[in-house]
Design a protein around this motif. Structure first.
Motif, short mmCIF file in Angstrom:
data_model
loop_
_atom_site.label_atom_id
_atom_site.label_comp_id
_atom_site.label_asym_id
_atom_site.label_seq_id
_atom_site.Cartn_x
_atom_site.Cartn_y
_atom_site.Cartn_z
N MET B 230 0.81 -1.21 0.00
CA MET B 230 0.00 0.00 0.00
C MET B 230 0.85 1.27 0.00
N LEU B 231 2.06 1.19 0.56
CA LEU B 231 2.83 2.42 0.75
C LEU B 231 4.18 2.43 0.05
N TYR B 246 7.03 9.38 13.52
CA TYR B 246 5.85 9.56 12.68
C TYR B 246 4.80 8.51 13.02
N ARG B 250 -1.64 7.25 10.29
CA ARG B 250 -2.24 8.28 9.44
C ARG B 250 -2.39 7.79 8.02
N LEU B 251 -1.35 7.11 7.56
CA LEU B 251 -1.38 6.65 6.17
C LEU B 251 -2.13 5.33 6.03
N THR B 253 -4.92 4.47 7.87
CA THR B 253 -6.33 4.47 8.29
C THR B 253 -7.17 3.86 7.19
N GLY B 254 -8.06 3.00 7.59
CA GLY B 254 -8.90 2.35 6.60
C GLY B 254 -8.28 1.07 6.08
N SER B 255 -7.00 0.87 6.37
CA SER B 255 -6.36 -0.34 5.85
C SER B 255 -6.34 -1.47 6.86
N LYS B 257 -8.62 -3.24 7.95
CA LYS B 257 -9.43 -4.37 7.50
C LYS B 257 -8.66 -5.26 6.55
N ILE B 258 -7.81 -4.63 5.77
CA ILE B 258 -7.01 -5.41 4.82
C ILE B 258 -6.06 -6.31 5.58
N LEU B 339 -6.19 -7.52 -0.94
CA LEU B 339 -6.55 -6.11 -0.97
C LEU B 339 -7.87 -5.90 -1.71
N PRO B 354 -3.02 2.91 -7.24
CA PRO B 354 -1.62 2.51 -7.21
C PRO B 354 -1.44 1.32 -6.29
N ASP B 363 9.76 -0.89 -4.16
CA ASP B 363 9.85 0.57 -4.11
C ASP B 363 9.00 1.29 -5.13
N CYS B 364 8.35 0.54 -6.00
CA CYS B 364 7.61 1.21 -7.06
C CYS B 364 6.14 0.82 -7.05
N TYR B 365 5.37 1.70 -7.61
CA TYR B 365 3.95 1.42 -7.76
C TYR B 365 3.62 0.92 -9.16
#
Lengths: 233, 576
Positions: B230-231, B246, B250-251, B253-255, B257-258, B339, B354, B363-365
């Motif tokens: 995801m990131l 950090y 924050r990034l 949230t919502g994940s 469940k996955i 996902l 993405p 490292d890539c999307y």
């Protein structure tokens, strides 16, 4: 067949963007899970094909927002009436994403989840500076306090116009473009989408007259190529 | 209870243990020197004896940890029939008793499960009271935290409420780290704690299942990879370089469940255990035509086209330039399907998002186009492109595929295969055979194929969740014995309380079978022969034997014209 106009739903996570769209498209409310990326829907509106983009509110997908917004004819900024932070987020995070939208882009500000609050539609008249419902009246446990009033939405709408450097006289009236909806009950959902679509139609016609060069433009894509660092392009 | 037979089936040089004693493979992990482990164990022991809670330095931090651990084990001890009073520091003797008591524990498993299930559960795992007994009783906890000790994810309960627990975990990690060492695992009498550090993230599993440390570690890596998907690894590294404390939630949230869904799947779907994909059983001509349909509907920068039905692979086509170096990894496909499964399914909508394939390139999307082809959202088309802006052209590919499927009536053919969920073990015609998992290792063109496996529906006694867990615990156990790093086995015959199992690995396949408890050894061998014969007969239907050709291969008669070579190369390598 390319869509003629683009409408984008933006807003913080969990304000109910997908639910709104689902209510409108499929006529029912269904508990949804967090959207990934963006979902594309095609809506026939008279002779036109309007593309609807339901975007993810998660910060994770923030970088994509401007991509989904590119060339948008209308942006629906959605917040949750029970969560003031969701309006703040609209201003902080989402407004800047609309920079890639059309110059004459139409904005709608939508407060969802009014079904959770006890007083739904009577708020616009409340000018006394207090929330129209009193804490004691929310004795039903399922009802929660409304945190965002219609006035706040209207003020936010005016801020958008300022940000976009549009004259209030040229833009649609705030009262017309601010909605309070409930995806759960269906309250005002159709009105919202229909108003927006109706207002998008002149833009579509204008574009068609201009030679339809910039409908949903894949043509400008080079300008935004390098926005996402570290990605496959 | 447990018997490992020496001179069993006809084939394969076997390396079987003489008894149930396991070498210390599970005790002290390879990457951890004795000093590090000893220190920790001393700390553990102290706490067990003194149960004092004083705060001085790292040792007492370790104390705090033990508290948690002790509480965890207490909860379990009550209901477990196991009688083990040894502390965590006992050596091989403990391993012995563990080994022998295993079937017993399995017998004790279900009743405990029922007990837990009988308690009213909160609506979501997120709201669980982390101080409650039921929280501690969960079979497996998984925690993710940042190097600064910030909670990122907890399988049960709110991460916020667990911040002190996670702080203790981080303290343990950094305490061991300060001695130029790394903590890998802690064993108590009924729990395993496994630690994995990946870049700035620390993942911890606290498990009372029979899984080996290796398997638990693998699961944690799946969780890590799902977060990466995801990131991307690059962005996580960058984020934590900039700001050590950090809050990654924050990034994410919502994940949650996955990740929740992933952890449930990992426990119940052999695909993760075997690192192989499950194919939808399909007549080869239909699969081939679907493959060539995908192969024709291409556009520049489209790298993978994947057709799945109910999370089972129908067929996949990939870009020529990709295959030269690597292939689509099963892990990447599993994470992608997880996902998608955790995301709202709309037939009318087309998703564009993405997504990173961590094993392919962390490292890539990629940009994934996801769309369902039928009203029930069972047949799903996934197109992976490297061009962020190519939504409309990729969407156009889908229209062509949809059109092709409509004119040929493929969708009907597909969904008729979907009506019956997979297939019944009864088709083998061996009444004593309850279930099996078969992973072929002799697929043609193996190097460019996804590893695959097949397995019938779970029937009979394995209908309830607790029974399924019990069976998969057994499979996990057999798998861990077969794949043990210190003493790998080729064959294991295991008599459990309610069933008899046999696992067998040869150069051609990896097979796990479950029989009724009364089967004899000779009977099991007979059934095995029958099963292998049946699979041989059905293999064209059960597996993708011959994958579709690459979409750019200049292969006359297959419809690809090599149009993509230039564009694809630019787009693809540009991304790398």
């Amino acid at each position: 067949m390319k869509p003629d106009g683009k409408v984008v739903l933006l807003g913080d996570v969990n304000v109910g963007k997908t639910s709104l769209l689902h209510r409108y498209m499929e006529r029912r409310f269904q508990g949804t899970v967090s959207t990934v990326g963006g979902a594309f829907f095609l809506k026939q509106w008279g002779p036109h094909h309007i593309s609807l983009w339901d975007t993810a509110g998660r910060e994770q997908f923030h970088g994509l927002g401007s991509m989904y917004c590119r060339g948008a004819a209308a942006v629906i900024l959605t917040y949750d009436v029970t969560n003031f932070q969701s309006v703040v987020e609209l201003e902080d995070r989402f407004l800047a994403l609309t920079d890639t939208a059309n110059r004459d882009c139409i904005f709608a500000v939508v407060g969802n989840k009014v079904d959770l609050t006890d007083a739904c539609a009577c708020v616009p008249e409340a000018e006394d500076g207090h929330l129209s419902e009193k804490p004691i009246s929310s004795s039903v446990p399922t009802k929660v306090k409304k945190q965002v009033r219609m006035d706040d939405a209207i003020a936010f709408y005016k801020k958008i116009l300022k940000y976009k450097m549009m004259d209030e006289k040229d833009a649609p009236a705030a009262e017309k473009m601010c909605f309070e909806t409930s995806a759960k009950s269906g309250y005002m959902v159709d009105q919202l989408f229909e108003t927006v679509f109706d207002m998008v139609v002149p833009t579509i016609l204008e574009q068609k007259a201009e030679g339809s060069s910039q409908t949903v433009d894949l043509h400008n894509y080079k300008t935004a190529k390098n926005t996402q660092p570290g990605c496959c392009r | 209870m447990e018997a490992e037979d020496l001179g069993l089936p006809p084939k394969g040089g076997m390396d079987l243990p003489e008894d149930g004693v396991d070498p210390p493979e599970q005790k002290i992990s390879p990457g951890c020197t004795e000093t590090g482990e000893d220190e920790l164990i001393v700390a553990l022991d102290k706490q067990v004896e003194l149960s004092a809670a004083q705060n001085n330095g790292p040792l007492s931090v370790a104390d705090g940890k033990v508290d948690v651990q002790e509480e965890l084990s207490e909860a379990r001890e009550e209901s477990s029939e196991k009688d083990l009073s040894d502390s965590a520091s006992t050596d091989n003797t403990l391993e012995d008793s563990c080994e022998f008591s295993r079937p017993l524990v399995m017998g004790g498993g279900p009743s405990e499960e029922e007990e837990v299930a009988a308690q009213p559960r909160p609506a979501t795992h997120r709201d669980e009271d982390v101080t409650a007994e039921s929280w501690r009783a969960h079979r497996k906890h998984v925690f993710v935290l940042s190097e600064a000790g910030k909670p990122i994810y907890s399988r049960y309960g709110n991460e916020e409420a667990l911040s002190s627990t996670m702080g203790v975990m981080m303290a343990l990690v950094s305490f061991i780290q300060s001695g130029d060492n790394s903590i890998r695992s802690i064993y108590s009498d009924d729990r395993k704690l496994v630690f994995v550090q990946q870049g700035p993230l620390v993942l911890v599993s606290v498990s009372s299942t029979l899984q080996s440390e290796q398997q638990l570690r693998q699961e944690l890596l799946y969780v890590y990879d799902q977060i990466i998907s995801m990131l991307t690894q690059a962005s996580i590294t960058r984020i934590f370089e900039r700001k050590k404390n950090y809050d990654l939630r924050r990034l994410l949230t919502g994940s949650e469940k996955i990740l929740d869904r992933l952890l449930n799947l990992v426990e119940s779907d052999p695909c993760f255990l075997l690192g192989a994909v499950r194919c939808l059983p399909l007549q080869p001509p239909l699969r081939d035509s679907l493959g060539s349909l995908l192969q024709k509907a291409i556009t520049p920068n489209l790298v993978f086209s994947i057709l799945v039905a109910r999370s089972q692979l129908v067929t996949t086509v990939q870009e020529k330039t990709v295959i030269d170096d690597c292939r689509l990894e099963p892990t990447d496909l599993h994470l992608l399907l997880n996902l998608i499964g955790a995301t709202s399914a709309f037939q009318t909508g087309e998703i564009w998002t993405p997504i990173c394939l961590p094993r392919f390139n962390p490292d890539c999307y990629f940009y994934a186009y996801i769309s369902y082809l039928d009203a029930d959202c069972t047949v799903c088309l996934i197109l992976l492109s490297t061009d962020k802006e190519s939504f409309y052209s990729v969407s156009d590919c889908k229209k062509r595929i949809e059109e092709g499927m409509r004119t040929q009536n493929y969708l009907q053919a597909l969904s008729s295969g979907l009506k019956s969920p997979s297939y019944s073990v009864g088709m083998v015609g061996a009444p004593d055979l309850r279930h099996f998992i078969y992973k072929p290792l002799d697929i043609p063109d193996n190097y460019r194929q996804l590893p695959q496996f097949t397995s019938p529906e779970l029937e009979g006694p394995y209908c309830s969740e607790s029974e399924r867990h019990r069976l998969f615990d057994l499979y996990h156990y057999l798998h861990s014995r077969i794949h043990s790093t210190l003493r790998p086995l080729r064959l294991i015959y295991h008599v459990a309380e309610k069933e008899t199992l046999l696992a067998w690995v040869t150069s051609k396949f990896e097979l796990y079978t479950c029989f009724s408890p009364l089967v004899t050894k000779a009977g099991a061998i007979n059934i095995l022969t029958k099963l292998l014969r049946w699979i041989k007969k059905e293999e064209d239907r059960l597996f993708i034997r011959y994958p579709p050709k690459y979409s750019t291969t200049p292969n006359p008669g297959k419809g690809s014209k090599g149009v993509r070579t230039d564009g694809a190369e630019n787009g693809f390598f540009g991304g790398l």
